[in-house]
Scaffold this motif. Structure first.
Motif, PDB file in Angstrom:
ATOM      1  N   LYS A   5      66.097  55.688 114.723  1.00 11.81           N
ATOM      2  CA  LYS A   5      66.537  55.951 113.355  1.00 11.81           C
ATOM      3  C   LYS A   5      67.180  57.339 113.301  1.00 11.81           C
ATOM      4  O   LYS A   5      66.598  58.310 113.795  1.00 11.81           O
ATOM      5  CB  LYS A   5      65.341  55.858 112.412  1.00 11.81           C
ATOM      6  CG  LYS A   5      65.714  55.931 110.973  1.00 11.81           C
ATOM      7  CD  LYS A   5      65.557  57.315 110.451  1.00 11.81           C
ATOM      8  CE  LYS A   5      66.067  57.447 109.034  1.00 11.81           C
ATOM      9  NZ  LYS A   5      65.669  58.714 108.444  1.00 11.81           N
ATOM     10  N   SER A  36      70.798  56.395 108.304  1.00 13.44           N
ATOM     11  CA  SER A  36      70.789  56.888 106.923  1.00 13.44           C
ATOM     12  C   SER A  36      72.226  57.112 106.490  1.00 13.44           C
ATOM     13  O   SER A  36      73.136  57.090 107.309  1.00 13.44           O
ATOM     14  CB  SER A  36      70.117  58.255 106.853  1.00 13.44           C
ATOM     15  OG  SER A  36      68.744  58.149 106.760  1.00 13.44           O
ATOM     16  N   ALA A  37      72.378  57.387 105.226  1.00 13.36           N
ATOM     17  CA  ALA A  37      73.675  57.843 104.725  1.00 13.36           C
ATOM     18  C   ALA A  37      73.903  59.272 105.215  1.00 13.36           C
ATOM     19  O   ALA A  37      72.960  59.956 105.615  1.00 13.36           O
ATOM     20  CB  ALA A  37      73.657  57.819 103.214  1.00 13.36           C
ATOM     21  N   THR A  42      73.554  59.700  99.155  1.00  8.04           N
ATOM     22  CA  THR A  42      72.780  58.813  98.276  1.00  8.04           C
ATOM     23  C   THR A  42      72.548  59.482  96.914  1.00  8.04           C
ATOM     24  O   THR A  42      72.605  58.818  95.870  1.00  8.04           O
ATOM     25  CB  THR A  42      71.431  58.438  98.929  1.00  8.04           C
ATOM     26  OG1 THR A  42      71.688  58.020 100.269  1.00  8.04           O
ATOM     27  CG2 THR A  42      70.751  57.315  98.178  1.00  8.04           C
ATOM     28  N   GLU A 124      74.858  54.178 103.336  1.00 12.18           N
ATOM     29  CA  GLU A 124      74.521  53.612 104.643  1.00 12.18           C
ATOM     30  C   GLU A 124      75.634  52.689 105.128  1.00 12.18           C
ATOM     31  O   GLU A 124      75.930  52.639 106.322  1.00 12.18           O
ATOM     32  CB  GLU A 124      73.201  52.836 104.547  1.00 12.18           C
ATOM     33  CG  GLU A 124      71.950  53.683 104.728  1.00 12.18           C
ATOM     34  CD  GLU A 124      71.625  54.582 103.541  1.00 12.18           C
ATOM     35  OE1 GLU A 124      72.261  54.434 102.476  1.00 12.18           O
ATOM     36  OE2 GLU A 124      70.735  55.443 103.680  1.00 12.18           O
ATOM     37  N   PHE A 191      67.753  51.450 104.845  1.00 17.82           N
ATOM     38  CA  PHE A 191      67.503  51.668 103.415  1.00 17.82           C
ATOM     39  C   PHE A 191      67.405  50.391 102.588  1.00 17.82           C
ATOM     40  O   PHE A 191      66.879  50.409 101.510  1.00 17.82           O
ATOM     41  CB  PHE A 191      68.608  52.577 102.854  1.00 17.82           C
ATOM     42  CG  PHE A 191      68.421  53.099 101.455  1.00 17.82           C
ATOM     43  CD1 PHE A 191      67.165  53.336 100.920  1.00 17.82           C
ATOM     44  CD2 PHE A 191      69.530  53.390 100.677  1.00 17.82           C
ATOM     45  CE1 PHE A 191      67.027  53.846  99.636  1.00 17.82           C
ATOM     46  CE2 PHE A 191      69.405  53.902  99.395  1.00 17.82           C
ATOM     47  CZ  PHE A 191      68.152  54.128  98.881  1.00 17.82           C
ATOM     48  N   ARG A 205      63.517  55.569  98.071  1.00 19.09           N
ATOM     49  CA  ARG A 205      64.212  56.734  98.646  1.00 19.09           C
ATOM     50  C   ARG A 205      63.604  57.088  99.997  1.00 19.09           C
ATOM     51  O   ARG A 205      62.403  57.031 100.175  1.00 19.09           O
ATOM     52  CB  ARG A 205      64.136  57.933  97.697  1.00 19.09           C
ATOM     53  CG  ARG A 205      64.962  57.802  96.424  1.00 19.09           C
ATOM     54  CD  ARG A 205      66.431  57.486  96.674  1.00 19.09           C
ATOM     55  NE  ARG A 205      67.137  58.372  97.571  1.00 19.09           N
ATOM     56  CZ  ARG A 205      67.778  59.484  97.194  1.00 19.09           C
ATOM     57  NH1 ARG A 205      67.783  59.837  95.937  1.00 19.09           N
ATOM     58  NH2 ARG A 205      68.420  60.211  98.070  1.00 19.09           N
ATOM     59  N   GLY A 206      64.462  57.438 100.912  1.00 14.92           N
ATOM     60  CA  GLY A 206      63.998  57.751 102.267  1.00 14.92           C
ATOM     61  C   GLY A 206      63.654  56.504 103.065  1.00 14.92           C
ATOM     62  O   GLY A 206      63.086  56.578 104.145  1.00 14.92           O
ATOM     63  N   GLY A 207      64.022  55.341 102.534  1.00 18.02           N
ATOM     64  CA  GLY A 207      63.549  54.070 103.087  1.00 18.02           C
ATOM     65  C   GLY A 207      64.162  53.643 104.406  1.00 18.02           C
ATOM     66  O   GLY A 207      63.754  52.621 104.956  1.00 18.02           O
ATOM     67  N   SER A 208      65.110  54.397 104.938  1.00 17.95           N
ATOM     68  CA  SER A 208      65.676  53.929 106.211  1.00 17.95           C
ATOM     69  C   SER A 208      64.692  54.102 107.371  1.00 17.95           C
ATOM     70  O   SER A 208      64.804  53.417 108.376  1.00 17.95           O
ATOM     71  CB  SER A 208      67.027  54.576 106.510  1.00 17.95           C
ATOM     72  OG  SER A 208      66.935  55.933 106.388  1.00 17.95           O
ATOM     73  N   ASP A 209      63.711  54.985 107.233  1.00 18.44           N
ATOM     74  CA  ASP A 209      62.630  55.038 108.235  1.00 18.44           C
ATOM     75  C   ASP A 209      61.911  53.689 108.281  1.00 18.44           C
ATOM     76  O   ASP A 209      61.619  53.160 109.346  1.00 18.44           O
ATOM     77  CB  ASP A 209      61.556  56.078 107.847  1.00 18.44           C
ATOM     78  CG  ASP A 209      62.036  57.499 107.982  1.00 18.44           C
ATOM     79  OD1 ASP A 209      63.083  57.721 108.605  1.00 18.44           O
ATOM     80  OD2 ASP A 209      61.351  58.395 107.448  1.00 18.44           O
TER      81      ASP A 209
HETATM   82  N1  ASP Z   1      69.846  57.356 102.155  1.00 14.48           N
HETATM   83  C1  ASP Z   1      68.606  56.961 101.571  1.00 14.48           C
HETATM   84  C2  ASP Z   1      68.005  58.116 100.792  1.00 14.48           C
HETATM   85  O1  ASP Z   1      68.560  59.189 100.774  1.00 14.48           O
HETATM   86  C3  ASP Z   1      67.659  56.411 102.569  1.00 14.48           C
HETATM   87  C4  ASP Z   1      67.287  57.346 103.693  1.00 14.48           C
HETATM   88  O2  ASP Z   1      67.988  58.294 103.982  1.00 14.48           O
HETATM   89  O3  ASP Z   1      66.270  57.112 104.315  1.00 14.48           O
HETATM   90  O4  ASP Z   1      67.011  57.946 100.177  1.00 14.48           O
END
Ligand code: ASP
Ligand code: MG
Length: 456
Positions: A5, A36-37, A42, A124, A191, A205-209
């Motif tokens: 990731k 991620s983006a 985002t 993304e 994401f 948010r942060g969901g690409s993990d």
């Molecule tokens: N781009 C999304 C965010 O900023 C997902 C990620 O980066 O994990 O929340």
């Protein structure tokens, strides 16, 4: 095969993205990269929704902002003119589509959750196109596939979806059987997933993990690597404790607890899918790709003082509900939690005594939470109140509940620092002890704890 990731923090600008591209070209053949983006994108996409609702005139500003950012990056990544033009042209259609969504919102005066989630995924979608083209421009065989093409199936819950692992595994297996190439690099935008109705739904948010963990589990990867611009999990937040140290090995449980209290290293739900599949997570620093980083495994290692990290979050507030005999009457808690659930509010934790129920909520939810329980008729409680100037502190270490003296050591240190503890929650996890202090005592608390557990 690894699943890797790449976080937005590693994609801050053209230079950073260029370093990542070089790393992938050198080591990424046959691996799957969940993206991620680019940094900040985002946020722009989401705030673009609010400004599109305000005025049509804001829409071209948002689109231009996005275009300019991405073009800056493209300029660094791709030198050759025709390739650059081709890519910008291809992305032109993507911006047009996005623009149409924003106009739709402006026209209907409504941003439905469906539309919000759709728009949020554009960062993304774009980073996957740019990175795969940038690699191809260097002669590395690279391509991307969208989650909706792969069949990354979600439960359809907008802004906070979870993956359906069984369906996703089946779809991914059959996609891989037809398309996987051990000589090429594959990108997947993180994401989001797609519900069985075809709705695009984000994992929060942060969901690409979390996306990456789902892909790792579904594809039976040898390891899930999280590439970041930081070293890994630390014994404290380096912003508070500059001499804090790297934690070389953690258990799933410890990592989940630390993600929860906001160490900011991992999305809190990343551990779920890989733990079940028995896949380790390696946090890797892209500035030092050969450094150890933090490794998360089933067993981890135990350190002599058990405690591995001191962590905290200020995104917390307490909803206090006073009633006599709450410990003896049935139904009060369920009425309250039902009303909060209906308002779409997540409860982080609950502590009850005979006279009081304390619910920990995210700070942004506290007013709404208070308002929603006030509406319950007839009111099941005597009085409700709200406390916002608090911080949730945790000490994390697997098995700390089994070792005598850790809690005593912790609370003695806190008390010696002249800090009053507002509330304690202990025993809910094998790997963490939580308590609340006033926000203004937070810094003192963290210093006292770090020094007692880590400064020998
Ligand atoms: N781009 C999304 C965010 O900023 C997902 C990620 O980066 O994990 O929340
Ligand atoms: Mg992230």
């Amino acid at each position: 095969m690894k699943v890797i990731k790449i976080g937005g923090g590693c994609l801050k600008d053209g230079q950073a993205a260029n370093a990542i591209i070089e790393l992938i070209a050198k080591r990424g053949k046959g691996d799957i990269f969940v993206l991620s983006a680019f940094y900040g994108v985002t946020d722009i996409l989401i705030s673009g929704i609010a400004t599109a609702l305000e005025s049509e005139a804001n829409i071209p500003l948002t689109i231009n902002d996005l275009r300019t950012r991405h073009n800056h990056i493209i300029k660094v990544l791709i030198r050759e003119d025709t390739q650059k033009k081709q890519l910008s042209k291809g992305l032109g259609d993507v911006y047009k589509k996005l623009e149409r969504y924003y106009y739709g919102i402006n026209f209907t005066r409504e941003a439905t959750p469906r539309m919000q989630d759709m728009i949020a995924t554009f960062g993304e979608r774009i980073s996957a196109v740019i990175l795969s083209k940038a690699l191809a421009a260097r002669g590395v065989d690279a391509s991307y596939v969208l989650p909706e093409e792969l069949g990354m199936v979600s439960d359809g819950k907008f802004t906070d979806a979870s993956a359906d692992m069984d369906k996703t595994r089946k779809n991914l297996e059959s996609w891989m059987a037809d398309n996987y190439n051990s000589q090429s690099v594959l990108f997947i935008p993180g994401f989001y997933g797609v519900s069985e109705n075809g709705d695009i739904t984000t994992f929060g948010r942060g969901g690409s993990d979390y996306s990456a963990a789902v892909v790792a589990a579904a594809s039976g990867a040898e390891v899930l690597e999280i590439w970041k611009d930081t070293q890994g999990f630390m014994t404290a937040d380096p912003d508070n404790i500059s001499h804090c140290k790297l934690i070389p090995e953690l258990t799933y449980e410890e990592a989940a607890e630390l993600a929860y209290t906001g160490a900011g290293i991992l999305h809190p739900r990343t551990v779920e899918p890989v733990r079940k599949a028995g896949i380790n997570i390696a946090i890797k620093n892209t500035f030092h790709p050969d450094a150890r980083g933090s490794l998360i495994t089933q067993t981890g290692i135990t350190t002599p003082n058990i405690v591995k990290s001191v962590s905290y979050t200020t995104d917390v507030a307490v909803l206090k509900i006073h009633a006599s005999g709450v410990g003896a009457r049935y139904g009060i808690l369920s009425q309250i939690t039902e009303s909060l659930a209906k308002a779409g509010i997540n409860i982080k934790s609950v502590v009850t005594s005979q006279t009081c129920i304390s619910l920990l909520l995210s700070r942004k939810d506290i007013e709404k939470g208070y308002a929603s329980i006030e509406k319950i008729e007839p009111s099941p409680y005597r009085k409700a109140s709200v406390i916002t100037d608090v911080a949730l502190v945790s000490i994390v270490g697997e098995g700390l509940h089994l070792h005598r003296g850790i809690a005593a050591k912790c609370f003695t240190a806190v008390s010696n620092a002249n800090v009053n503890i507002e509330m304690i929650s202990f025993g809910t996890s094998n790997a963490a002890l939580y308590f609340l202090v006033q926000e203004r005592s937070l810094d003192r608390t963290i210093h006292a704890l770090h020094s007692i557990f880590f400064d020998d």
